[in-house]
Design a protein around this motif. Structure first.
Motif, PDB file in Angstrom:
ATOM      1  N   HIS A   1       0.888  -1.355   0.021  1.00  9.70           N
ATOM      2  CA  HIS A   1      -0.066   0.020   0.080  1.00  9.70           C
ATOM      3  C   HIS A   1       0.733   1.189   0.011  1.00  9.70           C
ATOM      4  O   HIS A   1       0.268   2.254   0.139  1.00  9.70           O
ATOM      5  N   GLY A   2       2.102   1.030   0.049  1.00 10.23           N
ATOM      6  CA  GLY A   2       3.132   2.294  -0.174  1.00 10.23           C
ATOM      7  C   GLY A   2       3.144   2.943   1.211  1.00 10.23           C
ATOM      8  O   GLY A   2       3.736   4.148   1.225  1.00 10.23           O
ATOM      9  N   LEU A   3       2.750   2.364   2.320  1.00 11.99           N
ATOM     10  CA  LEU A   3       3.123   2.906   3.476  1.00 11.99           C
ATOM     11  C   LEU A   3       4.317   2.713   4.135  1.00 11.99           C
ATOM     12  O   LEU A   3       5.117   1.751   3.884  1.00 11.99           O
TER      13      LEU A   3
ATOM     14  N   ALA B   1      -3.013   9.501   1.839  1.00 17.15           N
ATOM     15  CA  ALA B   1      -4.079  10.280   1.111  1.00 17.15           C
ATOM     16  C   ALA B   1      -4.272   9.784  -0.384  1.00 17.15           C
ATOM     17  O   ALA B   1      -5.188  10.247  -1.172  1.00 17.15           O
ATOM     18  N   ARG B   2      -3.284   8.981  -0.982  1.00 17.96           N
ATOM     19  CA  ARG B   2      -3.454   8.323  -2.133  1.00 17.96           C
ATOM     20  C   ARG B   2      -4.142   6.978  -1.940  1.00 17.96           C
ATOM     21  O   ARG B   2      -4.780   6.606  -3.174  1.00 17.96           O
ATOM     22  N   LEU B   3      -4.828   6.713  -0.768  1.00 18.82           N
ATOM     23  CA  LEU B   3      -5.634   5.322  -0.976  1.00 18.82           C
ATOM     24  C   LEU B   3      -6.886   5.861  -0.812  1.00 18.82           C
ATOM     25  O   LEU B   3      -7.493   6.586  -0.280  1.00 18.82           O
TER      26      LEU B   3
ATOM     27  N   VAL C   1      -9.972   1.065   1.125  1.00 23.88           N
ATOM     28  CA  VAL C   1      -8.497   0.596   1.745  1.00 23.88           C
ATOM     29  C   VAL C   1      -8.419   1.377   3.246  1.00 23.88           C
ATOM     30  O   VAL C   1      -7.887   0.249   3.843  1.00 23.88           O
ATOM     31  N   LEU C   2      -8.612   2.296   3.390  1.00 24.29           N
ATOM     32  CA  LEU C   2      -8.301   2.819   4.586  1.00 24.29           C
ATOM     33  C   LEU C   2      -9.176   2.205   5.727  1.00 24.29           C
ATOM     34  O   LEU C   2      -8.701   1.905   6.767  1.00 24.29           O
ATOM     35  N   GLY C   3     -10.501   1.761   5.315  1.00 26.30           N
ATOM     36  CA  GLY C   3     -11.359   1.255   6.362  1.00 26.30           C
ATOM     37  C   GLY C   3     -10.847  -0.009   6.451  1.00 26.30           C
ATOM     38  O   GLY C   3     -10.999  -0.442   7.591  1.00 26.30           O
ATOM     39  N   GLU C   4     -10.413  -0.780   5.501  1.00 27.17           N
ATOM     40  CA  GLU C   4      -9.703  -2.078   5.918  1.00 27.17           C
ATOM     41  C   GLU C   4      -8.473  -1.994   6.419  1.00 27.17           C
ATOM     42  O   GLU C   4      -8.439  -2.765   7.372  1.00 27.17           O
ATOM     43  N   LEU C   5      -7.792  -1.122   6.415  1.00 30.03           N
ATOM     44  CA  LEU C   5      -6.494  -0.879   7.341  1.00 30.03           C
ATOM     45  C   LEU C   5      -6.817  -0.645   8.791  1.00 30.03           C
ATOM     46  O   LEU C   5      -6.193  -1.077   9.559  1.00 30.03           O
TER      47      LEU C   5
ATOM     48  N   LEU D   1      -4.289  -1.297  11.881  1.00 28.42           N
ATOM     49  CA  LEU D   1      -3.114  -0.630  11.619  1.00 28.42           C
ATOM     50  C   LEU D   1      -3.289   0.755  11.450  1.00 28.42           C
ATOM     51  O   LEU D   1      -2.311   1.463  11.701  1.00 28.42           O
ATOM     52  N   LEU D   2      -4.433   1.307  11.483  1.00 24.09           N
ATOM     53  CA  LEU D   2      -4.690   2.680  11.633  1.00 24.09           C
ATOM     54  C   LEU D   2      -5.652   3.212  12.451  1.00 24.09           C
ATOM     55  O   LEU D   2      -6.424   2.328  13.207  1.00 24.09           O
ATOM     56  N   SER D   3      -5.295   4.198  13.409  1.00 21.82           N
ATOM     57  CA  SER D   3      -6.119   4.887  14.428  1.00 21.82           C
ATOM     58  C   SER D   3      -7.484   5.278  13.929  1.00 21.82           C
ATOM     59  O   SER D   3      -8.544   5.041  14.715  1.00 21.82           O
ATOM     60  N   GLU D   4      -7.785   5.568  12.560  1.00 21.10           N
ATOM     61  CA  GLU D   4      -9.021   5.732  11.906  1.00 21.10           C
ATOM     62  C   GLU D   4      -8.873   5.704  10.533  1.00 21.10           C
ATOM     63  O   GLU D   4      -7.529   5.537   9.961  1.00 21.10           O
ATOM     64  N   ALA D   5      -9.997   5.516   9.762  1.00 16.79           N
ATOM     65  CA  ALA D   5     -10.070   5.432   8.414  1.00 16.79           C
ATOM     66  C   ALA D   5      -9.917   6.738   7.691  1.00 16.79           C
ATOM     67  O   ALA D   5     -10.809   7.427   6.680  1.00 16.79           O
ATOM     68  N   LYS D   6      -8.724   7.588   8.151  1.00 18.07           N
ATOM     69  CA  LYS D   6      -8.626   8.944   7.310  1.00 18.07           C
ATOM     70  C   LYS D   6      -7.135   9.162   7.016  1.00 18.07           C
ATOM     71  O   LYS D   6      -6.283   8.404   7.584  1.00 18.07           O
TER      72      LYS D   6
END
Length: 337
Positions: free
Chosen positions: A143-145, A160-162, A166-170, A175-180
């Motif tokens: 995912h380029g992270l 910002a590119r995702l 995908v943000l929701g899945e992460l 893996l993420l604090s929120e889907a933003k």
């Protein structure tokens, strides 16, 4: 100021035969150790012939320098891969401590350099990422992270590119604090320098390295400093606790009952991977400002200057890692901008 009751923390076990580099405590710096390249990453292993004759460790807020003298006790040269694990950085803990990379724009984010008998060596850098016990290096790369969650600018640009899905899945995966796009990465980054080193038979080899530590600063209250857990972590005795209270009384944040503290941790127990004990070990700690307070868990510490303290040992088998606490009202002296 230094706590007069500086003493040893409860010893960690010495009987381990090998350590997985990916399992080192966090966050921390570490001694050089023999290593072997494995499909799953670097594995630190014992070596029966390479002895650590001496180690001079100097810890400051802006620079850590280590000078080793190794001796190959075998009758023939030995080629080993030497590994140096950098601090493991846990994104889930970043909100608890204000951490910044010394060189956020470089792969070598601590400016690590190494010399062998005075000649510079260019080590390789291995980075991996984990979430709990699972490795997520490949997933982040797809995912380029960035593998290091402290690379905040790179992380924000990649998120910002995702697409939102995908943000929701992460986020769902933890893996993420929120889907933003401005979310925090919650994975743990582990990085190690390593290089192939030949130890000549029957003679000493001098290895030196230096780097800028990744330190975590936090606001310290009277109540927190007085808790048994906090005092045990840094061996903060009654004199040290009184010093913290004096700093808080003179602090710009005294109305809130706060001052600023920084921890500089360092792993020394990996030195047990070398043959026998360390012949001579010298630790020098520089607290940066004469008005600062420093406390760490070693007995027999000597003050050698306005800001420096020295601890020495011979025939030394490291039994606990270091956590240096420095408390100061001077943000500039602590390197806080």
């Amino acid at each position: 100021m230094v706590g007069s009751g500086v003493r040893a923390i409860l010893a960690a076990g010495i009987g381990a035969v090998a350590f997985l580099a990916a399992s080192l405590p966090v966050p921390a710096r570490a001694n050089d150790s023999a290593a072997a390249l494995d499909a799953g990453g670097l594995v630190l292993v014992r070596d029966p012939d390479i002895a650590l004759a001496s180690e001079d460790l100097r810890i400051g807020l802006d620079r850590i320098t280590v000078d080793y003298v190794f001796r190959n006790r075998a009758s023939a040269p030995k080629a080993l891969r030497v590994a140096f694990p950098l601090p493991a950085i846990d994104g889930a803990q970043l909100s608890m401590s204000a951490l910044d990379l010394p060189h956020a724009d470089r792969a070598n984010f601590v400016g690590f350099t190494v010399t062998v008998d005075g000649a510079p060596v260019m080590p390789l850098l291995e980075e991996r990422a984990h979430l709990g016990t699972s490795e997520v290096t490949g997933l982040l790369a797809r995912h380029g992270l960035p593998l290091n969650p402290l690379r905040r600018a790179d992380l924000a640009a990649a998120l910002a590119r995702l697409p939102p899905a995908v943000l929701g899945e992460l986020e769902k995966a933890g893996l993420l604090s929120e889907a933003k796009a401005d979310a925090e990465g919650l994975w743990r980054s582990e990085a190690k320098f390593h290089w192939e080193q030949t130890f000549p038979a029957g003679r000493e080899l001098r290895v030196s390295h230096t780097y800028a530590p990744v330190t975590g600063n936090h606001l310290l209250s009277r109540e927190e400093a007085a808790t048994p857990a906090y005092r045990a972590r840094y061996c903060l005795d009654e004199a040290g606790l009184a010093g913290v209270r004096r700093l808080i009384a003179a602090s710009p944040m005294k109305e809130q009952g706060l001052t600023r503290a920084i921890e500089v941790p360092y792993i020394v127990t990996t030195a047990r991977n070398w043959a026998g004990r360390i012949g001579r070990f010298t630790l020098t700690v520089d607290k940066g400002s004469p008005a600062a307070l420093v406390s760490f868990c070693r007995t027999g510490v000597r003050k050698t200057g306005p800001t420096t303290f020295v601890w020495e040992a011979t025939d030394y088998a490291p039994d606990s890692d270091l956590r240096i606490l420095i408390v100061s009202n001077d943000d500039g002296a602590l390197g806080i901008r």
